[in-house]
Design a protein around this motif. Structure first.
Motif, PDB file in Angstrom:
ATOM      1  N   VAL A 112      -8.559 -16.403  -7.126  1.00 16.67           N
ATOM      2  CA  VAL A 112      -9.014 -15.378  -6.206  1.00 16.67           C
ATOM      3  C   VAL A 112      -9.473 -14.157  -6.981  1.00 16.67           C
ATOM      4  O   VAL A 112      -8.910 -13.817  -8.009  1.00 16.67           O
ATOM      5  N   ALA A 113     -10.517 -13.495  -6.470  1.00 15.15           N
ATOM      6  CA  ALA A 113     -11.080 -12.348  -7.173  1.00 15.15           C
ATOM      7  C   ALA A 113     -10.046 -11.279  -7.426  1.00 15.15           C
ATOM      8  O   ALA A 113      -9.151 -11.076  -6.643  1.00 15.15           O
ATOM      9  N   GLY A 114     -10.193 -10.539  -8.542  1.00 15.79           N
ATOM     10  CA  GLY A 114      -9.307  -9.411  -8.703  1.00 15.79           C
ATOM     11  C   GLY A 114      -9.336  -8.742 -10.050  1.00 15.79           C
ATOM     12  O   GLY A 114      -8.905  -9.321 -11.024  1.00 15.79           O
ATOM     13  N   ASP A 115      -9.839  -7.534 -10.096  1.00 14.06           N
ATOM     14  CA  ASP A 115      -9.662  -6.669 -11.246  1.00 14.06           C
ATOM     15  C   ASP A 115      -8.950  -5.424 -10.766  1.00 14.06           C
ATOM     16  O   ASP A 115      -9.064  -5.059  -9.610  1.00 14.06           O
ATOM     17  N   ALA A 116      -8.239  -4.753 -11.636  1.00 12.95           N
ATOM     18  CA  ALA A 116      -7.621  -3.488 -11.256  1.00 12.95           C
ATOM     19  C   ALA A 116      -7.451  -2.636 -12.481  1.00 12.95           C
ATOM     20  O   ALA A 116      -7.386  -3.135 -13.600  1.00 12.95           O
ATOM     21  N   GLY A 117      -7.353  -1.311 -12.250  1.00 11.42           N
ATOM     22  CA  GLY A 117      -7.179  -0.391 -13.349  1.00 11.42           C
ATOM     23  C   GLY A 117      -5.741  -0.332 -13.803  1.00 11.42           C
ATOM     24  O   GLY A 117      -4.870  -0.995 -13.254  1.00 11.42           O
ATOM     25  N   PRO A 118      -5.453   0.462 -14.806  1.00 13.16           N
ATOM     26  CA  PRO A 118      -4.076   0.583 -15.301  1.00 13.16           C
ATOM     27  C   PRO A 118      -3.164   1.224 -14.270  1.00 13.16           C
ATOM     28  O   PRO A 118      -3.600   1.939 -13.382  1.00 13.16           O
ATOM     29  N   ALA A 119      -1.889   0.962 -14.385  1.00 11.40           N
ATOM     30  CA  ALA A 119      -0.920   1.552 -13.463  1.00 11.40           C
ATOM     31  C   ALA A 119      -0.980   3.065 -13.532  1.00 11.40           C
ATOM     32  O   ALA A 119      -1.155   3.640 -14.589  1.00 11.40           O
ATOM     33  N   GLY A 120      -0.842   3.696 -12.360  1.00 15.30           N
ATOM     34  CA  GLY A 120      -0.860   5.144 -12.311  1.00 15.30           C
ATOM     35  C   GLY A 120      -2.207   5.721 -11.928  1.00 15.30           C
ATOM     36  O   GLY A 120      -2.322   6.908 -11.682  1.00 15.30           O
ATOM     37  N   SER A 121      -3.247   4.872 -11.862  1.00 14.64           N
ATOM     38  CA  SER A 121      -4.547   5.372 -11.429  1.00 14.64           C
ATOM     39  C   SER A 121      -4.594   5.417  -9.913  1.00 14.64           C
ATOM     40  O   SER A 121      -3.667   4.991  -9.241  1.00 14.64           O
ATOM     41  N   ALA A 122      -5.703   5.927  -9.377  1.00 14.35           N
ATOM     42  CA  ALA A 122      -5.790   6.105  -7.926  1.00 14.35           C
ATOM     43  C   ALA A 122      -5.697   4.778  -7.207  1.00 14.35           C
ATOM     44  O   ALA A 122      -6.171   3.751  -7.689  1.00 14.35           O
ATOM     45  N   ALA A 123      -5.098   4.772  -6.016  1.00 14.20           N
ATOM     46  CA  ALA A 123      -4.943   3.543  -5.241  1.00 14.20           C
ATOM     47  C   ALA A 123      -6.301   3.008  -4.843  1.00 14.20           C
ATOM     48  O   ALA A 123      -7.239   3.743  -4.584  1.00 14.20           O
ATOM     49  N   GLY A 124      -6.395   1.659  -4.771  1.00 10.46           N
ATOM     50  CA  GLY A 124      -7.652   1.019  -4.423  1.00 10.46           C
ATOM     51  C   GLY A 124      -7.976   1.178  -2.957  1.00 10.46           C
ATOM     52  O   GLY A 124      -7.105   1.350  -2.122  1.00 10.46           O
ATOM     53  N   SER A 125      -9.250   1.093  -2.631  1.00  7.58           N
ATOM     54  CA  SER A 125      -9.690   1.164  -1.250  1.00  7.58           C
ATOM     55  C   SER A 125      -9.759  -0.231  -0.681  1.00  7.58           C
ATOM     56  O   SER A 125      -9.465  -1.208  -1.343  1.00  7.58           O
ATOM     57  N   ALA A 126     -10.182  -0.347   0.582  1.00  3.95           N
ATOM     58  CA  ALA A 126     -10.279  -1.659   1.215  1.00  3.95           C
ATOM     59  C   ALA A 126     -11.336  -2.507   0.536  1.00  3.95           C
ATOM     60  O   ALA A 126     -11.266  -3.721   0.572  1.00  3.95           O
ATOM     61  N   SER A 127     -12.330  -1.881  -0.087  1.00  2.00           N
ATOM     62  CA  SER A 127     -13.377  -2.608  -0.777  1.00  2.00           C
ATOM     63  C   SER A 127     -13.637  -1.964  -2.130  1.00  2.00           C
ATOM     64  O   SER A 127     -14.656  -1.326  -2.360  1.00  2.00           O
ATOM     65  N   PRO A 128     -12.704  -2.095  -3.085  1.00  2.00           N
ATOM     66  CA  PRO A 128     -12.878  -1.456  -4.380  1.00  2.00           C
ATOM     67  C   PRO A 128     -14.081  -2.020  -5.116  1.00  2.00           C
ATOM     68  O   PRO A 128     -14.433  -3.171  -4.960  1.00  2.00           O
ATOM     69  N   SER A 129     -14.692  -1.194  -5.947  1.00  2.00           N
ATOM     70  CA  SER A 129     -15.847  -1.638  -6.708  1.00  2.00           C
ATOM     71  C   SER A 129     -15.371  -2.347  -7.951  1.00  2.00           C
ATOM     72  O   SER A 129     -14.713  -1.786  -8.803  1.00  2.00           O
ATOM     73  N   GLY A 167      -9.717  -6.077   7.459  1.00  2.00           N
ATOM     74  CA  GLY A 167      -9.779  -5.962   8.904  1.00  2.00           C
ATOM     75  C   GLY A 167      -8.598  -5.175   9.398  1.00  2.00           C
ATOM     76  O   GLY A 167      -7.970  -4.433   8.665  1.00  2.00           O
ATOM     77  N   SER A 168      -8.254  -5.357  10.650  1.00  2.00           N
ATOM     78  CA  SER A 168      -7.122  -4.651  11.233  1.00  2.00           C
ATOM     79  C   SER A 168      -5.821  -5.174  10.678  1.00  2.00           C
ATOM     80  O   SER A 168      -5.673  -6.357  10.428  1.00  2.00           O
ATOM     81  N   ALA A 169      -4.845  -4.274  10.487  1.00  2.00           N
ATOM     82  CA  ALA A 169      -3.534  -4.692  10.011  1.00  2.00           C
ATOM     83  C   ALA A 169      -2.780  -5.440  11.087  1.00  2.00           C
ATOM     84  O   ALA A 169      -1.835  -6.167  10.802  1.00  2.00           O
ATOM     85  N   THR A 170      -3.170  -5.276  12.349  1.00  2.00           N
ATOM     86  CA  THR A 170      -2.509  -5.974  13.442  1.00  2.00           C
ATOM     87  C   THR A 170      -3.543  -6.578  14.378  1.00  2.00           C
ATOM     88  O   THR A 170      -3.677  -6.188  15.534  1.00  2.00           O
ATOM     89  N   ASP A 226      -6.094  -5.102   6.307  1.00  2.00           N
ATOM     90  CA  ASP A 226      -6.578  -3.865   5.684  1.00  2.00           C
ATOM     91  C   ASP A 226      -5.412  -3.326   4.852  1.00  2.00           C
ATOM     92  O   ASP A 226      -4.645  -2.482   5.301  1.00  2.00           O
ATOM     93  N   TRP A 227      -5.275  -3.804   3.638  1.00  2.00           N
ATOM     94  CA  TRP A 227      -4.090  -3.520   2.832  1.00  2.00           C
ATOM     95  C   TRP A 227      -3.855  -2.032   2.587  1.00  2.00           C
ATOM     96  O   TRP A 227      -2.705  -1.577   2.663  1.00  2.00           O
ATOM     97  N   PRO A 228      -4.856  -1.213   2.296  1.00  2.00           N
ATOM     98  CA  PRO A 228      -4.565   0.212   2.071  1.00  2.00           C
ATOM     99  C   PRO A 228      -3.992   0.911   3.295  1.00  2.00           C
ATOM    100  O   PRO A 228      -3.404   1.990   3.170  1.00  2.00           O
TER     101      PRO A 228
END
Length: 233
Positions: free
Chosen positions: A26-43, A61-64, A86-88
């Motif tokens: 499954v897709a997934g890159d992320a920055g180092p710990a402590g950086s700003a939280a990701g959005s629903a559609s991070p670049s 989508g909707s959390a519920t 919608d995880w964030p």
């Protein structure tokens, strides 16, 4: 209890650069710990794609949502219910790691406390698969999620955890099972164990972690009991 996943199929999310894409991941890159939280559609520039969620990040989508629980895959099909989270801005019950007795309400990736709990920090992405024990045995088989959560402020003592998340019986709520905790932070500000990448291998979890000393190593966890607790092996 759910049937086992097909042998050899592994889903993964990468929290740092340098991992080779795979059609089973499954897709997934992320920055180092402590950086700003990701959005629903991070670049994300280097993330591989999946058939069910399309290129880039999983569908938000909707959390519920009101739609019934479903498990679908393949091009042109409706994403499973958990993939539409919608995880964030999700509401997750039983997430004690965030020092909450009941529900944790995330808004823009954080619960907003003085010592915040942040979901998918740095643009991290969830991993999906059927890996949580389900009771009763005849319960519908649905996908689960594994998400990265961090407790603590940047430039301060903080700790990460991988959180298994399952749909409630009605398919509208999300609740956490026992988490996989990173090591306790060290005495220095930058002495934090972070999850560089993580994936599902059947019903087990495998991760590359950056240790307190700055090195990297691979760790593996499996279910320790029917309650969903984990043990390293």
């Amino acid at each position: 209890m759910r049937g086992k996943l097909l042998v050899g199929v592994a889903l993964s999310v990468t929290v740092g650069a340098g991992c080779t894409p795979s059609v089973d991941r499954v897709a997934g890159d992320a920055g180092p710990a402590g950086s700003a939280a990701g959005s629903a559609s991070p670049s994300v520039s280097s993330a591989p794609t999946t058939a069910s969620s399309g290129p880039g990040t999983p569908t938000a989508g909707s959390a519920t949502p009101a739609a019934p629980v479903s498990r679908t895959s393949g091009t042109g099909t409706q994403p499973s219910e958990i993939r539409q989270t919608d995880w964030p801005n999700a509401v997750i019950r039983k997430l004690g790691f965030c020092e909450s007795d009941d529900s944790v309400v995330f808004r823009n990736g954080s619960n907003g406390f003085d010592v915040p709990c942040r979901i998918l920090p740095g643009g991290a992405q969830p991993v999906y698969g059927e890996f949580i024990v389900e009771e009763p045995a005849n319960a519908p088989s649905t996908e689960d999620a594994l998400v990265l959560v961090e407790l603590g402020n940047p430039n301060a003592a903080r700790r990460q955890a991988l959180v298994p998340v399952q749909l409630s019986d009605n398919g509208r709520g999300r609740y956490a099972w026992p988490v996989i905790r990173g090591d306790q932070p060290g005495s220095g500000v930058d002495q934090v164990m972070t999850f560089v990448s993580y994936r599902l291998v059947g019903q087990n979890v495998e991760a590359t972690v950056r240790t307190l000393g700055g090195g990297t190593e691979t760790r593996r966890w499996r279910k320790a009991d029917g309650s969903g607790n984990w043990e390293r092996y």
